[in-house]
Design an enzyme around this catalytic site. Sequence first.
Site, PDB file in Angstrom:
ATOM      1  CE1 TYR A  26      -3.744   2.589   0.685  1.00 37.04           C
ATOM      2  CE2 TYR A  26      -2.408   3.337   2.832  1.00 37.04           C
ATOM      3  CZ  TYR A  26      -3.447   3.431   1.649  1.00 37.04           C
ATOM      4  OH  TYR A  26      -4.357   4.118   1.573  1.00 37.04           O
ATOM      5  CD  GLU A  48      -8.541   7.485   4.957  1.00 42.57           C
ATOM      6  OE1 GLU A  48      -9.002   8.069   6.665  1.00 42.57           O
ATOM      7  OE2 GLU A  48      -7.653   7.610   4.394  1.00 42.57           O
ATOM      8  CD1 TRP A  56      -4.803   2.007   5.548  1.00 42.11           C
ATOM      9  CD2 TRP A  56      -6.429   2.661   5.678  1.00 42.11           C
ATOM     10  NE1 TRP A  56      -4.699   1.726   4.215  1.00 42.11           N
ATOM     11  CE2 TRP A  56      -6.016   2.772   4.239  1.00 42.11           C
ATOM     12  CE3 TRP A  56      -7.585   3.162   5.847  1.00 42.11           C
ATOM     13  CZ2 TRP A  56      -7.296   2.257   3.354  1.00 42.11           C
ATOM     14  CZ3 TRP A  56      -8.137   3.153   4.849  1.00 42.11           C
ATOM     15  CH2 TRP A  56      -8.180   3.333   3.929  1.00 42.11           C
TER      16      TRP A  56
END
Length: 202
Positions: A26, A48, A56
Site C-alpha cells: 500500500y 476514511e 487503517w
Amino acid sequence: MSETTIGPDGKSRCRWSDAAPEFIDYHDNEWGFPVGDDHKLFEKICLEGFQSGLSWRTILAKRENFRKAFHNFDYDKVAQFTNEDRDRLLQDAGIIRHRGKIEAAINNAKRAQELVKAEGSLAAFIWRYEPQEDDLAEPQTLTTSPASIALSKDLKKRGWKFVGPTTMFALMQAMGLINDHVKGCTTREKVTEARRAFKRPT
C-alpha cells in the site's frame, strides 16, 4: 527516532509501513500517488469515514468486502440504496457494521451526484484544495491543515457526513494532493515524479 525504516528488501520507507506486512505494498504503490478518478476518490472518502476511531489496517483488510458491498463505490449506484440495503449492510460481517457510517456513505453518494452536476467532477472539486508547496510542513507532522479544514467545511456545507478536517487530511495524503512521504523514503521521489506528471482535473 528515525522517520524511516528499512524493509525486508533493504529499501528505506516511512516508518508506519512496518506496522503490518500488508502496509508495504500500500505504501509503495498507492499512498501518495495522485488520483483523479471520481470513483476512487469517493471510495477513499467513504473508507476514511469508516476508519474513524479504528485502524487503517482494519479497513485495508476489509477493503475488497467494502468494494463488493458498495458496488466498487459507484456513487450513482450507492445513491439508490434503500433502507433495506442499509439493513442488509448492517448484517454484513465483511465490512464495518456501523449504522451512522453506512448511512453517511449512502448520503455522501447522493451529495457526490449533486457536486458532480454542479462542478463537473468530484476530482476537479477536490483538487482545487491542493495546497501550495510553500504551505506544507515537514512530512507526517500534521493531522490537519488549512486546506483540509477548508475542504471539510465546504463539503459539510454541501451536506456531506464524516468528512472532518482530519479525515480530509488523510484523503489528501493518500490521494496525492500532498507528498507526505518522509525525506529518505524511497517512494518519496516516485510520488514527486508522479505528481509532476499528473494532469490536474479541471
